[in-house]
Design a protein around this motif. Structure first.
Motif, short mmCIF file in Angstrom:
data_model
loop_
_atom_site.label_atom_id
_atom_site.label_comp_id
_atom_site.label_asym_id
_atom_site.label_seq_id
_atom_site.Cartn_x
_atom_site.Cartn_y
_atom_site.Cartn_z
N ARG A 128 62.78 23.74 8.09
CA ARG A 128 63.95 24.62 8.65
C ARG A 128 65.14 23.86 8.84
NH1 ARG A 128 62.92 26.08 15.33
NH2 ARG A 128 64.90 27.41 15.49
N ILE A 129 65.16 22.72 8.80
CA ILE A 129 66.58 21.98 8.77
C ILE A 129 66.92 21.92 7.21
CG2 ILE A 129 67.65 19.57 8.92
CD1 ILE A 129 65.68 19.09 11.32
N ASP A 130 66.16 21.91 6.30
CA ASP A 130 66.62 21.67 4.91
C ASP A 130 67.18 23.23 4.43
OD1 ASP A 130 66.80 20.45 2.46
OD2 ASP A 130 64.78 21.38 1.65
N LYS A 131 66.58 24.28 5.18
CA LYS A 131 66.96 25.49 4.91
C LYS A 131 68.36 25.97 5.36
CE LYS A 131 63.81 28.75 5.79
NZ LYS A 131 63.01 29.82 6.69
N GLY A 132 68.84 24.97 6.27
CA GLY A 132 70.21 25.22 6.78
C GLY A 132 70.12 25.39 8.30
N ASN A 133 71.13 24.79 8.96
CA ASN A 133 70.88 24.53 10.37
C ASN A 133 72.44 24.29 10.86
OD1 ASN A 133 70.41 23.17 12.95
ND2 ASN A 133 68.08 23.69 12.51
N ARG A 134 72.78 24.78 11.96
CA ARG A 134 74.16 24.23 12.63
C ARG A 134 74.08 23.18 13.44
NH1 ARG A 134 74.96 29.39 16.95
NH2 ARG A 134 73.29 28.80 18.14
N TYR A 135 72.96 23.07 13.69
CA TYR A 135 72.76 21.65 14.74
C TYR A 135 72.53 20.36 13.89
CZ TYR A 135 72.12 25.41 18.23
OH TYR A 135 72.31 26.43 19.05
N VAL A 152 68.89 12.97 9.89
CA VAL A 152 69.92 14.17 9.75
C VAL A 152 71.07 13.70 11.04
CG1 VAL A 152 68.43 15.88 9.60
CG2 VAL A 152 68.79 15.30 11.88
N ASP A 153 72.45 14.28 10.60
CA ASP A 153 73.40 14.01 11.57
C ASP A 153 73.39 15.30 12.40
OD1 ASP A 153 74.07 11.85 9.68
OD2 ASP A 153 75.22 13.40 8.31
N GLY A 154 73.72 14.88 13.50
CA GLY A 154 73.73 15.99 14.66
C GLY A 154 75.14 16.43 14.97
#
Length: 191
Positions: A128-135, A152-154
């Motif tokens: 889910r994060i690898d797919k692209g995430n604004r958070y 990850v950077d938040g």
């Protein structure tokens, strides 16, 4: 003008004094008993750990920080599900906030039925994060002490780390200096 006095017997005076003394003695004894019960209760209650996190395995300190807030049970499960926007199949979990020395760390521990379920949840978060995430951005992975750790950077300015250990998925958000020290301490901890 003469004031008339009636002589009182010494027996009547003694009985009156005894009643006065026995009432005062009862009050003093009652106050002492209440004080003793209060002291014993405070000593006993002070040694009982009422934290459900003790059994869950959350350490009392993490990288020199102490627990400043915690949640467990249904409240923690509801928050963990809300963070994912859906039910994620966890059977239990807890959330612990640590703070001190100008730093803060949030630890989210989700407990699945099996290690396989936990691994699936961990991989779903990676995908889910690898797919692209604004958070969360800048997904990277490394191995530390035999443990696969994702970072990850938040958007909140925190450094976030997550990893799976057995039936548990541990997510760590760190604010302040030396986030790798907090990560190292969390890898050593028994969650």
């Amino acid at each position: 003008m003469a004031v008339e006095t009636t002589p009182t017997s010494s027996v009547g005076m003694t009985k009156a004094r005894r009643r006065g003394h026995s009432a005062t003695g009862m009050i003093v004894a009652l106050l002492f008993l209440l004080l003793l019960v209060g002291v014993l209760a405070s000593l006993t209650l002070g040694t009982v750990d009422k934290s459900p996190l003790r059994d869950a395995g959350a350490p009392g300190k993490l990288a020199g920080m102490s627990i400043s807030h915690s949640e467990s049970g249904e409240q923690a499960l509801a928050e963990l599900s809300q963070l994912h926007g859906q039910s994620v199949g966890l059977t239990s979990g807890y959330i612990v906030q640590y703070s001190g020395s100008g730093r803060m760390a949030m630890v989210y521990v989700g407990i699945a039925n099996t290690a396989g379920d936990a691994a699936q949840l961990n991989q779903a978060m990676v995908a889910r994060i690898d797919k692209g995430n604004r958070y969360f951005t800048n997904l990277r992975s490394r191995e530390l002490n035999g443990q696969q750790v994702y970072q990850v950077d938040g958007a909140d300015g925190l450094q976030h780390f997550f990893f799976q250990r057995g039936t548990r998925v541990i997510w760590l958000g760190v604010d302040g200096a030396r986030p790798d020290d907090v990560l190292a301490a969390s890898l050593e901890a028994r969650w």
